[in-house]
Design a protein around this motif. Structure first.
Motif, PDB file in Angstrom:
ATOM      1  N   GLY A 124       0.830  -1.197   0.000  1.00 45.58           N
ATOM      2  CA  GLY A 124       0.000   0.000   0.000  1.00 45.58           C
ATOM      3  C   GLY A 124       0.863   1.245   0.000  1.00 45.58           C
ATOM      4  N   ASN A 125       0.357   2.284   0.667  1.00 40.35           N
ATOM      5  CA  ASN A 125       1.009   3.581   0.630  1.00 40.35           C
ATOM      6  C   ASN A 125       1.942   3.746   1.821  1.00 40.35           C
ATOM      7  OD1 ASN A 125       1.015   5.546  -1.253  1.00 40.35           O
ATOM      8  ND2 ASN A 125      -0.478   6.853  -0.253  1.00 40.35           N
ATOM      9  N   SER A 126       2.914   2.866   1.979  1.00 46.63           N
ATOM     10  CA  SER A 126       3.812   2.931   3.132  1.00 46.63           C
ATOM     11  C   SER A 126       4.709   4.163   3.047  1.00 46.63           C
ATOM     12  CB  SER A 126       4.675   1.674   3.212  1.00 46.63           C
ATOM     13  OG  SER A 126       5.536   1.606   2.100  1.00 46.63           O
ATOM     14  N   LEU A 127       5.239   4.572   4.195  1.00 45.01           N
ATOM     15  CA  LEU A 127       6.099   5.750   4.228  1.00 45.01           C
ATOM     16  C   LEU A 127       7.338   5.555   3.362  1.00 45.01           C
ATOM     17  CD1 LEU A 127       5.952   6.676   8.036  1.00 45.01           C
ATOM     18  CD2 LEU A 127       4.485   7.445   6.186  1.00 45.01           C
ATOM     19  N   ILE A 128       7.932   4.367   3.419  1.00 41.49           N
ATOM     20  CA  ILE A 128       9.142   4.147   2.630  1.00 41.49           C
ATOM     21  C   ILE A 128       8.822   4.154   1.136  1.00 41.49           C
ATOM     22  CG2 ILE A 128       8.970   1.603   2.770  1.00 41.49           C
ATOM     23  CD1 ILE A 128      12.028   1.531   2.758  1.00 41.49           C
ATOM     24  N   LYS A 129       7.682   3.650   0.745  1.00 46.75           N
ATOM     25  CA  LYS A 129       7.309   3.665  -0.673  1.00 46.75           C
ATOM     26  C   LYS A 129       7.129   5.102  -1.164  1.00 46.75           C
ATOM     27  CE  LYS A 129       3.900   1.941  -4.007  1.00 46.75           C
ATOM     28  NZ  LYS A 129       3.664   3.270  -4.606  1.00 46.75           N
ATOM     29  N   VAL A 130       6.411   5.908  -0.377  1.00 42.29           N
ATOM     30  CA  VAL A 130       6.205   7.313  -0.756  1.00 42.29           C
ATOM     31  C   VAL A 130       7.546   8.032  -0.831  1.00 42.29           C
ATOM     32  CG1 VAL A 130       5.189   9.497  -0.029  1.00 42.29           C
ATOM     33  CG2 VAL A 130       3.879   7.387   0.220  1.00 42.29           C
ATOM     34  N   LEU A 131       8.422   7.768   0.129  1.00 42.20           N
ATOM     35  CA  LEU A 131       9.721   8.424   0.152  1.00 42.20           C
ATOM     36  C   LEU A 131      10.567   8.020  -1.054  1.00 42.20           C
ATOM     37  CD1 LEU A 131      11.359  10.369   1.821  1.00 42.20           C
ATOM     38  CD2 LEU A 131      12.201   8.455   3.185  1.00 42.20           C
ATOM     39  N   PHE A 132      10.592   6.735  -1.374  1.00 38.07           N
ATOM     40  CA  PHE A 132      11.341   6.275  -2.541  1.00 38.07           C
ATOM     41  C   PHE A 132      10.759   6.871  -3.819  1.00 38.07           C
ATOM     42  CE2 PHE A 132      13.886   3.016  -0.430  1.00 38.07           C
ATOM     43  CZ  PHE A 132      14.987   2.943  -1.278  1.00 38.07           C
ATOM     44  N   ASP A 133       9.430   6.898  -3.927  1.00 40.69           N
ATOM     45  CA  ASP A 133       8.798   7.453  -5.130  1.00 40.69           C
ATOM     46  C   ASP A 133       9.146   8.924  -5.299  1.00 40.69           C
ATOM     47  OD1 ASP A 133       7.700   5.012  -5.672  1.00 40.69           O
ATOM     48  OD2 ASP A 133       5.686   5.504  -4.953  1.00 40.69           O
ATOM     49  N   GLU A 134       9.120   9.678  -4.187  1.00 42.31           N
ATOM     50  CA  GLU A 134       9.408  11.112  -4.263  1.00 42.31           C
ATOM     51  C   GLU A 134      10.863  11.356  -4.644  1.00 42.31           C
ATOM     52  OE1 GLU A 134       8.273  13.154  -0.756  1.00 42.31           O
ATOM     53  OE2 GLU A 134       6.128  13.081  -1.206  1.00 42.31           O
ATOM     54  N   GLN A 135      11.773  10.570  -4.072  1.00 37.80           N
ATOM     55  CA  GLN A 135      13.181  10.767  -4.396  1.00 37.80           C
ATOM     56  C   GLN A 135      13.481  10.334  -5.834  1.00 37.80           C
ATOM     57  OE1 GLN A 135      15.737  11.573  -0.861  1.00 37.80           O
ATOM     58  NE2 GLN A 135      15.804   9.353  -1.026  1.00 37.80           N
ATOM     59  N   LYS A 136      12.787   9.297  -6.276  1.00 39.65           N
ATOM     60  CA  LYS A 136      12.988   8.826  -7.642  1.00 39.65           C
ATOM     61  C   LYS A 136      12.478   9.838  -8.661  1.00 39.65           C
ATOM     62  CE  LYS A 136      12.183   4.740 -10.537  1.00 39.65           C
ATOM     63  NZ  LYS A 136      11.535   3.396 -10.595  1.00 39.65           N
ATOM     64  N   SER A 137      11.348  10.473  -8.331  1.00 35.62           N
ATOM     65  CA  SER A 137      10.748  11.444  -9.256  1.00 35.62           C
ATOM     66  C   SER A 137      11.387  12.821  -9.154  1.00 35.62           C
ATOM     67  CB  SER A 137       9.250  11.571  -8.968  1.00 35.62           C
ATOM     68  OG  SER A 137       9.026  12.175  -7.701  1.00 35.62           O
ATOM     69  N   GLY A 138      12.162  13.035  -8.103  1.00 34.46           N
ATOM     70  CA  GLY A 138      12.775  14.350  -7.902  1.00 34.46           C
ATOM     71  C   GLY A 138      11.887  15.319  -7.177  1.00 34.46           C
ATOM     72  N   ALA A 139      10.745  14.849  -6.644  1.00 32.22           N
ATOM     73  CA  ALA A 139       9.799  15.751  -5.966  1.00 32.22           C
ATOM     74  C   ALA A 139      10.398  16.369  -4.721  1.00 32.22           C
ATOM     75  CB  ALA A 139       8.529  14.976  -5.609  1.00 32.22           C
ATOM     76  N   SER A 140      11.375  15.682  -4.097  1.00 30.26           N
ATOM     77  CA  SER A 140      11.960  16.204  -2.858  1.00 30.26           C
ATOM     78  C   SER A 140      13.299  16.892  -3.092  1.00 30.26           C
ATOM     79  CB  SER A 140      12.149  15.058  -1.850  1.00 30.26           C
ATOM     80  OG  SER A 140      13.022  14.069  -2.372  1.00 30.26           O
TER      81      SER A 140
END
Length: 572
Positions: free
Chosen positions: A315-331
C-alpha cells in the motif's frame, strides 16, 4: 554497532601505549632520550601508562574546576537546589535519584520545593539546570532553539538504536533538511490512507483476546506487538508478524532485550556519559550488539528490496512514498537522503513509532480498566458514531478520520493518558553558545556555553498549580473545559479538540507529550490516529478489568509499564 573483542582491545591498548610513548619521547630533550633508549620496554610502558594516567587525572581535575565555576555562576544568580548526600562532589545527585522511589518522583519533589528553575549536580559536580517556566521553555524549544541542542550524551544514547543519521541524533541544517523531506509523509491525505492498515492490524488482535476471555493477559506485550506490526506495514512495508502466538518476532524480542540496556543504573549512566564504555567487551554490550544487528539487518533488507525493485508493496507505506518522491525528484528542493540517512530514519521510525505508541495504548487500557464508567461512556460514543461496526466504518467510511476526531470522550481519554503517563517524561538540551533565558517573573538567567538543561515534563503534567488539586488523578472530563494555548505552534496539540469557546487556556507549553518547536515529534498525528483506531475498536468489542492494580514502571529512554495484567470479555 561495533562488536569489540578482548583481543582487539589489547591490540588497541598497545597501539595507544606506543603512541603515548612516542609522544613522550618527542617532547623530551635529546640527552634524556639517549638514556631512555637503554631502558627495558617494560619500564617504558610503565612510564607511558603513568604519563597517560597523569593526563587523565589532569583532565578530570580541569573538568571538576570548570564545573565548580559554572555552578558558582548559577548560584550567584539565585538558583538553588537540593543538597547532595555523601560523595556529592563525585557523584552529584545521581545516587540520591537512584535511592528515590522513581526518577519522576524525585523530579516532582524538586519542582515543588524549588519552583520553575533549580539546579542539581551530576558527576564531578557538573551542574544541571531544571526548567518548567513557560516563557523560558518557549525560548529554549521554539524561538531560540538553534542555540540549544540535545546533549551529546543523549544523542549518543539514541544513536545506539537509531544510528547517527536519524532525526533523533542530528542537529542544525542536516536536521532541517531531513525534517523538510519527512514532514510531508505525515500529511492528512496520507494519514487517512493508512486507516485500513491500522484497522486490519488491530483486527488480528481480536482472535487472541477472544481466545483468552476471562483469562489474565499482559496487555503491555500485546500492545508492543500490535504497534510493531503497524509501524512495519505503514512505515517500512514489511510484516513482522509480531502477534503470531506460535513464534515471537525476532525484531520484537530484540527490542525488548535492548530496552533493558537503558536505565538509571550506574553502568547505564556511565555509558551515557562516555559512549566508549558501550564498546567494551562486556556481556551486556555483546548482547546489545547482537540484537541491534537483528534490527539493522531487517532494515537493510527492506531498503535493498526497494532499491532493486523487488519489494512487494502492500500500500502507501512511508518508505514507498519516500522512494517514489526521491525517484521522481519531488523532494529535490531539500536535497536527497543517502542510503545511510534512509536506513537511520527507518530505524528512528521503528524505535520511536513502535515504543511510544505501544506505551500510550497500554496505559490507556490500564486507566480505562480502572475507570469502567469512562470505558462505558466511550463505548456508547463509539457505537453511536459507527452503528454498523468500527471495523466496517473505518474501512469504508470516507469521513472516518473526521468522525474519530469528533469523539470527545475518546480524545479526552487520549489527552489525559498522555498527560499522566507520557512516554517522554523528560527532555534535555545543552547551550551551544553563551546565551540568556528570560523567565515569567522578569528574571533573565545568563547561561554559559556547555550548560546542560533538563525539562521534567512528567512533573509539569502533574503540577497542581496548572491542573488543580486532582492533578494526579485520571479525569478525562477535565479536557472539556480546557484549550491549548493559541501560540503553541500546534506542536504540543493532541487529538482532542482544543476546547469550546470560553474554555480555560492552558499556560504556554504546559502540555508537552510531543515537545514543541523544530524538534517536536514528527509523527505525532500518526501516533494519535493509531491510538484512536485501536481504542475505538477495542472498546466496541470488549470490556476489560485489571488483575493487578500495582503499576510498576521502567524508566529508561522512555517511561514504560513492566506489565499491564488485564482480563477481557466480549460485549456481544
Amino acid at each position: 554497532m561495533v562488536a569489540w573483542s578482548a583481543e582487539q582491545l589489547v591490540v588497541d591498548s598497545r597501539t595507544a601505549l606506543d603512541a603515548a610513548l612516542t609522544a613522550v619521547l618527542a617532547a623530551l630533550p635529546a640527552r634524556v632520550v639517549e638514556r631512555i633508549h637503554g631502558a627495558s620496554r617494560g619500564s617504558l610502558v610503565l612510564a607511558a601508562v603513568g604519563a597517560t594516567c597523569a593526563a587523565v587525572a589532569l583532565r578530570l581535575t580541569t573538568a571538576f574546576l570548570v564545573n565548580l565555576s559554572l555552578r558558582r555562576a548559577l548560584m550567584k544568580q539565585g538558583i538553588a537546589g537540593p543538597k547532595t548526600s555523601g560523595l556529592g562532589w563525585l557523584f552529584g545527585h545521581v545516587l540520591d535519584m537512584g535511592r528515590a522511589a522513581s526518577p519522576v518522583a524525585w523530579f516532582g519533589e524538586n519542582v515543588r520545593r524549588f519552583g520553575s528553575v533549580y539546579m542539581t549536580n551530576t558527576f564531578l559536580a557538573r551542574p544541571i539546570l531544571w526548567v518548567t517556566d513557560p516563557r523560558a521553555l518557549r525560548t529554549i524549544l521554539v524561538s531560540q532553539s538553534r542555540r540549544w541542542h540535545r546533549p551529546m550524551e543523549v544523542r549518543s544514547t539514541l544513536a545506539r538504536v537509531t544510528g547517527w543519521n536519524g532525526l533523533l541524533a542530528i542537529e542544525d541544517d542536516v536536521h532541517r533538511q531531513h525534517r523538510a523531506i519527512i514532514n510531508p509523509l505525515f500529511n492528512l491525505k496520507h494519514l487517512k490512507s493508512l486507516i485500513p492498515t491500522m484497522t486490519g492490524a488491530v483486527d488480528e488482535l481480536v482472535p487472541l483476546l477472544d481466545a483468552a476471555q476471562n483469562e489474565t493477559v499482559n496487555f503491555a506485550r500485546l500492545s508492543s506487538a500490535l504497534t510493531l506490526n503497524v509501524i512495519g506495514r505503514t512505515a517500512m512495508d514489511v510484516d513482522f508478524d509480531a502477534l503470531n502466538p506460535a513464534k515471537e518476532s525476532a525484531v520484537t524480542a530484540a527490542y525488548h532485550r535492548m530496552g533493558e540496556s537503558f536505565g538509571f543504573g550506574i553502568l547505564q549512566t556511565l555509558v551515557r556519559i562516555n559512549p566508549f564504555l558501550g564498546k567494551l567487551p562486556l556481556p551486556i554490550n555483546r548482547r546489545f550488539a547482537r540484537d541491534f544487528k537483528i534490527v539493522t539487518d531487517e532494515v537493510d533488507a527492506i531498503i535493498t528490496a526497494f532499491e532493486h525493485g523487488t519489494a512487494t508493496s502492500r500500500g502507501n507505506s512511508l518508505i514507498k512514498v519516500l522512494f517514489d518522491e526521491q525517484k521522481s525528484g519531488a523532494s529535490d528542493e531539500h536535497g536527497r537522503l543517502t542510503r545511510d540517512d534512509l536506513r537511520d530514519e527507518l530505524l528512528t521510525f521503528l524505535a520511536a513509532g513502535h515504543d511510544t505508541t505501544s506505551i500510550s495504548l497500554a496505559m490507556a487500557v490500564f486507566e480505562l480498566a480502572s475507570h469502567p464508567d469512562v470505558q462505558d461512556a466511550m463505548f456508547r460514543e463509539v457505537a453511536a458514531a459507527f452503528p454498523d461496526s468500527v471495523a466496517t466504518g473505518l474501512a469504508n467510511d470516507a469521513d472516518a478520520y473526521e468522525k474519530l476526531a469528533g469523539l470527545a470522550t475518546l480524545n479526552h481519554v487520549i489527552n489525559e493518558t498522555m498527560r499522566l503517563h507520557s512516554p517522554a517524561y523528560m527532555a534535555s538540551r545543552v547551550a551551544v553558545v553563551d546565551t540568556e533565558v528570560p523567565f515569567e517573573d522578569g528574571r533573565t538567567i545568563k547561561v554559559a556555553k556547555g550548560q546542560v538543561l533538563f525539562i521534567p515534563m512528567h512533573a509539569m503534567h502533574h503540577s497542581e498549580r496548572v491542573w488543580g488539586a486532582d492533578a494526579n488523578e485520571f479525569r478525562p472530563s477535565r479536557w472539556a473545559g480546557l484549550r491549548l494555548y493559541d501560540k503553541d505552534d500546534g506542536a504540543s496539540s493532541t487529538s482532542a479538540e482544543t476546547g469550546a469557546s470560553g474554555a480555560t487556556a492552558l499556560p504556554p507549553l504546559a502540555y508537552l507529550p510531543f515537545l514543541s518547536g523544530p524538534h517536536a515529534c514528527v509523527g505525532r498525528q500518526f501516533a494519535l490516529l493509531e491510538l484512536k483506531v485501536f481504542l475505538a475498536r477495542l472498546v466496541e468489542r470488549y470490556r476489560w478489568s485489571l488483575v493487578d492494580k500495582d503499576l510498576k514502571m521502567r524508566f529508561a529512554v522512555v517511561a514504560a509499564p513492566r506489565q499491564v495484567m488485564t482480563k477481557f470479555e466480549r460485549r456481544v
